[in-house]
Design an enzyme around this catalytic site. Structure first.
Site, PDB file in Angstrom:
ATOM      1  CE  LYS A   1      -1.577   6.531   2.366  1.00 41.62           C
ATOM      2  NZ  LYS A   1      -0.352   5.738   2.175  1.00 41.62           N
TER       3      LYS A   1
ATOM      4  CE1 TYR B   1      -4.354   5.732   4.660  1.00 40.74           C
ATOM      5  CE2 TYR B   1      -5.975   6.544   3.095  1.00 40.74           C
ATOM      6  CZ  TYR B   1      -4.963   5.663   3.415  1.00 40.74           C
ATOM      7  OH  TYR B   1      -4.551   4.732   2.496  1.00 40.74           O
TER       8      TYR B   1
HETATM    9  N1  LIG Z   1      -5.863  -1.285   1.380  1.00 43.34           N
HETATM   10  C1  LIG Z   1      -6.300  -0.221   0.714  1.00 43.34           C
HETATM   11  O1  LIG Z   1      -7.479  -0.148   0.369  1.00 43.34           O
HETATM   12  C2  LIG Z   1      -5.370   0.888   0.377  1.00 43.34           C
HETATM   13  C3  LIG Z   1      -5.801   1.853  -0.537  1.00 43.34           C
HETATM   14  C4  LIG Z   1      -4.953   2.916  -0.870  1.00 43.34           C
HETATM   15  C5  LIG Z   1      -3.700   2.996  -0.289  1.00 43.34           C
HETATM   16  N2  LIG Z   1      -3.315   2.048   0.607  1.00 43.34           N
HETATM   17  C6  LIG Z   1      -1.991   2.211   1.201  1.00 43.34           C
HETATM   18  O2  LIG Z   1      -1.199   1.075   0.907  1.00 43.34           O
HETATM   19  C7  LIG Z   1      -0.217   0.914   1.924  1.00 43.34           C
HETATM   20  C8  LIG Z   1      -0.254  -0.526   2.394  1.00 43.34           C
HETATM   21  O3  LIG Z   1      -1.535  -0.753   2.944  1.00 43.34           O
HETATM   22  P1  LIG Z   1      -2.159  -2.218   3.157  1.00 43.34           P
HETATM   23  O4  LIG Z   1      -3.542  -2.138   2.677  1.00 43.34           O
HETATM   24  O5  LIG Z   1      -1.226  -3.252   2.645  1.00 43.34           O
HETATM   25  O6  LIG Z   1      -2.200  -2.208   4.745  1.00 43.34           O
HETATM   26  P2  LIG Z   1      -1.782  -3.326   5.812  1.00 43.34           P
HETATM   27  O7  LIG Z   1      -2.356  -2.878   7.096  1.00 43.34           O
HETATM   28  O8  LIG Z   1      -2.106  -4.681   5.300  1.00 43.34           O
HETATM   29  O9  LIG Z   1      -0.178  -3.182   5.825  1.00 43.34           O
HETATM   30  C9  LIG Z   1       0.469  -2.058   6.344  1.00 43.34           C
HETATM   31  C10 LIG Z   1       1.785  -2.524   6.920  1.00 43.34           C
HETATM   32  O10 LIG Z   1       2.491  -1.372   7.400  1.00 43.34           O
HETATM   33  C11 LIG Z   1       3.163  -1.775   8.563  1.00 43.34           C
HETATM   34  N3  LIG Z   1       3.499  -0.630   9.413  1.00 43.34           N
HETATM   35  C12 LIG Z   1       2.641   0.155  10.120  1.00 43.34           C
HETATM   36  N4  LIG Z   1       3.321   1.042  10.866  1.00 43.34           N
HETATM   37  C13 LIG Z   1       4.640   0.805  10.606  1.00 43.34           C
HETATM   38  C14 LIG Z   1       5.846   1.382  11.081  1.00 43.34           C
HETATM   39  N5  LIG Z   1       5.844   2.371  11.979  1.00 43.34           N
HETATM   40  N6  LIG Z   1       7.016   0.879  10.607  1.00 43.34           N
HETATM   41  C15 LIG Z   1       7.033  -0.123   9.709  1.00 43.34           C
HETATM   42  N7  LIG Z   1       5.927  -0.712   9.235  1.00 43.34           N
HETATM   43  C16 LIG Z   1       4.743  -0.255   9.686  1.00 43.34           C
HETATM   44  C17 LIG Z   1       2.195  -2.712   9.270  1.00 43.34           C
HETATM   45  O11 LIG Z   1       2.871  -3.516  10.224  1.00 43.34           O
HETATM   46  C18 LIG Z   1       1.625  -3.484   8.103  1.00 43.34           C
HETATM   47  O12 LIG Z   1       2.337  -4.678   7.854  1.00 43.34           O
HETATM   48  C19 LIG Z   1      -0.561   1.938   3.013  1.00 43.34           C
HETATM   49  O13 LIG Z   1       0.255   3.068   2.855  1.00 43.34           O
HETATM   50  C20 LIG Z   1      -1.991   2.292   2.705  1.00 43.34           C
HETATM   51  O14 LIG Z   1      -2.324   3.582   3.146  1.00 43.34           O
HETATM   52  C21 LIG Z   1      -4.113   0.990   0.945  1.00 43.34           C
END
Ligand SMILES: NC(=O)c1ccc[n+]([C@@H]2O[C@H](COP(=O)([O-])OP(=O)(O)OC[C@H]3O[C@@H](n4cnc5c(N)ncnc54)[C@H](O)[C@@H]3O)[C@@H](O)[C@H]2O)c1
Length: 238
Positions: free
Chosen positions: A150, A146
């Site tokens: 990123k 991961y």
């Molecule tokens: N939550 C955190 O702490 C955090 C921190 C830093 C970065 N992020 C990043 O933010 C972004 C959103 O994360 P989140 O926390 O909202 O996660 P989440 O799991 O709530 O949402 C992720 C979404 O991506 C969708 N997804 C997954 N595979 C897919 C595909 N092949 N095609 C289309 N959609 C797909 C899922 O269905 C889900 O709705 C991600 O890239 C994550 O890495 C999150």
């Protein structure tokens, strides 16, 4: 009239925590939001899309353009984190899954949208990277792949900024720290340690990340090109 009013903006990962909050924020600002995800998002106009599949992404972007005549903005919030296994035990299939959604998915989404934007003379993109791309967070949970995905998203964003900026497509990244979303739900046992690692002493609310994404898309961020906005509650300072 603000740029957001009537802007056609696609958001990937729109059914998830950050994606959904972003759709809400942009809709509140007056944008016409297209919610791309594997499942239907309750916010925005749902467009089913698998970001790892080139044809699916191209079809989704065509749907946005056909419905609205153009695509003005894109936010790439689709992302997955790997199973919590040591790197030496990780399967290649799991490696491919994480890189497939986080890096390939971001690349396919950005390029499909940019083809339309470059033809139309401009557009704005925000990618969702992570503090993990720069500040290695690999304890207590293990997430080497991961983190690498990123870092790649961040480098891709800066590279595309140089390629597309002069042709009117402005792209920036946001790098959130811990955000209260379903992505972290399975790791309840780590929440106390994560919160303690921040200066803020808490997770971000998805709405806080969405507000920053909206700002990066807007006119007030016009001089941000390939910028990565770290929003980590002070985690990197510790
Ligand atoms: N939550 C955190 O702490 C955090 C921190 C830093 C970065 N992020 C990043 O933010 C972004 C959103 O994360 P989140 O926390 O909202 O996660 P989440 O799991 O709530 O949402 C992720 C979404 O991506 C969708 N997804 C997954 N595979 C897919 C595909 N092949 N095609 C289309 N959609 C797909 C899922 O269905 C889900 O709705 C991600 O890239 C994550 O890495 C999150």
């Amino acid at each position: 009239m603000s740029w957001y009013q009537g802007a056609r903006i696609a958001v990937t990962g729109a059914a998830g925590g950050i994606g959904r909050a972003t759709c809400t924020r942009l809709a509140d600002l007056g944008a016409e939001v297209y919610a791309l995800d594997l499942t239907e998002s309750p916010v925005g106009r749902p467009v089913l899309c698998d970001v790892t599949d080139e044809r699916s992404v191209a079809t989704a972007m065509d749907t946005v353009v056909t419905a609205g005549g153009r695509i003005d903005g894109l936010v790439t919030a689709a992302g997955v984190v790997e199973d919590d296994v040591p790197a030496e035990r990780m399967s290649v299939a799991e490696f491919d899954r994480v890189l497939g959604v986080n890096l390939k998915g971001t690349f396919l989404s950005c390029t499909a949208a940019a083809r339309q934007m470059l033809d139309a003379g401009g557009g704005r993109i925000v990618t969702v990277s992570s503090m993990s791309g720069t500040h290695i967070v690999n304890y207590p949970q293990k997430q080497s792949v991961y983190n690498a995905s990123k870092a790649a998203v961040s480098a891709l964003t800066r590279s595309l900024a140089v390629e597309w900026g002069p042709r009117g497509v402005r792209i920036n990244a946001i790098a959130p720290g811990y955000v209260a979303t379903p992505l972290n739900d399975l790791k309840q046992h780590m929440h106390a340690a994560w919160k303690e690692g921040t200066v803020a002493g808490r997770f971000a609310d998805p709405g806080e990340i969405a507000a920053a994404i909206a700002w990066l898309l807007g006119d007030d961020a016009a001089y941000c090109m390939g910028t990565e906005l770290l929003m980590d509650g002070g985690f990197a300072l510790r």
